[in-house]
Design a protein around this motif. Sequence first.
Motif, short mmCIF file in Angstrom:
data_model
loop_
_atom_site.label_atom_id
_atom_site.label_comp_id
_atom_site.label_asym_id
_atom_site.label_seq_id
_atom_site.Cartn_x
_atom_site.Cartn_y
_atom_site.Cartn_z
N GLU A 299 46.21 70.36 11.45
CA GLU A 299 46.28 70.21 12.90
C GLU A 299 47.41 71.07 13.45
O GLU A 299 48.32 70.60 14.14
N VAL A 300 47.35 72.37 13.14
CA VAL A 300 48.42 73.30 13.50
C VAL A 300 48.31 73.69 14.98
O VAL A 300 47.29 73.48 15.64
N LYS A 301 49.40 74.25 15.50
CA LYS A 301 49.50 74.58 16.91
C LYS A 301 49.76 76.07 17.11
O LYS A 301 49.99 76.82 16.16
N GLY A 302 49.76 76.47 18.38
CA GLY A 302 50.11 77.84 18.74
C GLY A 302 49.18 78.86 18.14
O GLY A 302 47.97 78.66 18.03
N LYS A 303 49.77 79.97 17.73
CA LYS A 303 49.00 81.08 17.19
C LYS A 303 48.21 80.68 15.95
O LYS A 303 47.08 81.15 15.73
N CYS A 304 48.79 79.79 15.14
CA CYS A 304 48.11 79.36 13.91
C CYS A 304 46.80 78.64 14.22
O CYS A 304 45.82 78.77 13.50
N ALA A 305 46.77 77.88 15.33
CA ALA A 305 45.56 77.15 15.70
C ALA A 305 44.47 78.09 16.18
O ALA A 305 43.27 77.80 16.05
N GLU A 306 44.86 79.24 16.73
CA GLU A 306 43.91 80.18 17.31
C GLU A 306 43.40 81.21 16.31
O GLU A 306 42.45 81.95 16.60
N CYS A 307 44.02 81.26 15.14
CA CYS A 307 43.72 82.32 14.18
C CYS A 307 42.45 82.02 13.39
O CYS A 307 42.22 80.88 12.97
N ARG A 308 41.67 83.03 13.14
CA ARG A 308 40.44 82.87 12.38
C ARG A 308 40.71 82.51 10.92
O ARG A 308 39.82 82.04 10.21
N TYR A 309 41.96 82.72 10.48
CA TYR A 309 42.31 82.42 9.09
C TYR A 309 43.01 81.07 8.93
O TYR A 309 43.63 80.80 7.91
#
Length: 343
Positions: A299-309
Amino acid sequence: MPKFNINWNITRECNLRCKHCYYDAGAQLEDELSTEESFALIDEIASVFGDKANITFGGGEPLLRRDIFDLISYGKGQGLHLVLASNGILLSEEVAARLKKSGLEEVIIPIDGTQKTHDSIRGENTFEKAVKGARACKEAGLSLVIDPCIMKQNEKETTKIIDIAVKLGARQCRFFHYVSMGRGREVMPDSELGSVQYAENLMLLYEEQNKRRELEICTTQASQYWVVLKRKEGEGSFVPDFFYTEIPGCRAATGMLSIKPNGDVVPCPLLEVKAGNVREMTLREILDSKVFVELRNREVKGKCAECRYKDICGGCRVRAYLHSGDYMAEDPLCSEFFFETQV
């Protein structure tokens, strides 16, 4: 099913004072788990994970704990896979042979560069002793992993470290990328790689892996290395076997947990977010805690949540926590080199 890795710091006592130590190891804690408590914990680990548990006894220096051979023998009797993480100083031929006889399978020894570099970080003559200890382990029939810590001081020696691992007959060279905490925060506060150097180092690790397929080259908390491997797979290039068999990316709570000498449980050795204590809670209760569930679900946030990886990387939760105070925040070391928006 991949093995669940349990990193167990069985003591804080250590015979070295390495400059970069995340744990600030040195003196033994007054409330470390007793032999009997440790046996009971081993029973519980076996009950919860069965033969899927990989226990790494670390420290401090685990060989300073008098009951280490008893703990190994007991764990072996419970069908667990057992590893020792040592600085190598005490690994004589006799000790290595006894470890093997007790049921140990593998030893992890850090080599942080050539002799001059390694000794400057860990202490005079520690390189020679670590190499001697590694050879003793191989002679005893133990599997060997070399576990370097990469920082500004030794990043240019990455290839030489791999050379040393190959010469020692290591199964694996497992790179840890320095995070400033513990003693390191005081002694080496500015030694972390920057985002560009970090990306370049991960690409170098892949290039070396592609050339040296007899040695497994992997990382501990450099979750972006899985992005490199995923892209290489997409290109039809070689990727190591562990890409298909291990839990990818950040393994905090997803494929590992860490037990401190006093029984505190955290999601990974460096992520100081306590989920419980084995003296007060069962392992199953700790695995179902809010901390573990959030990390397990990524349940990560920020850029990590938006990343395809996100699912194969997830970002380093330690760096996120140290940078923002939120262990689910984005990884501050991740750069545009790795980030791709979800399609």
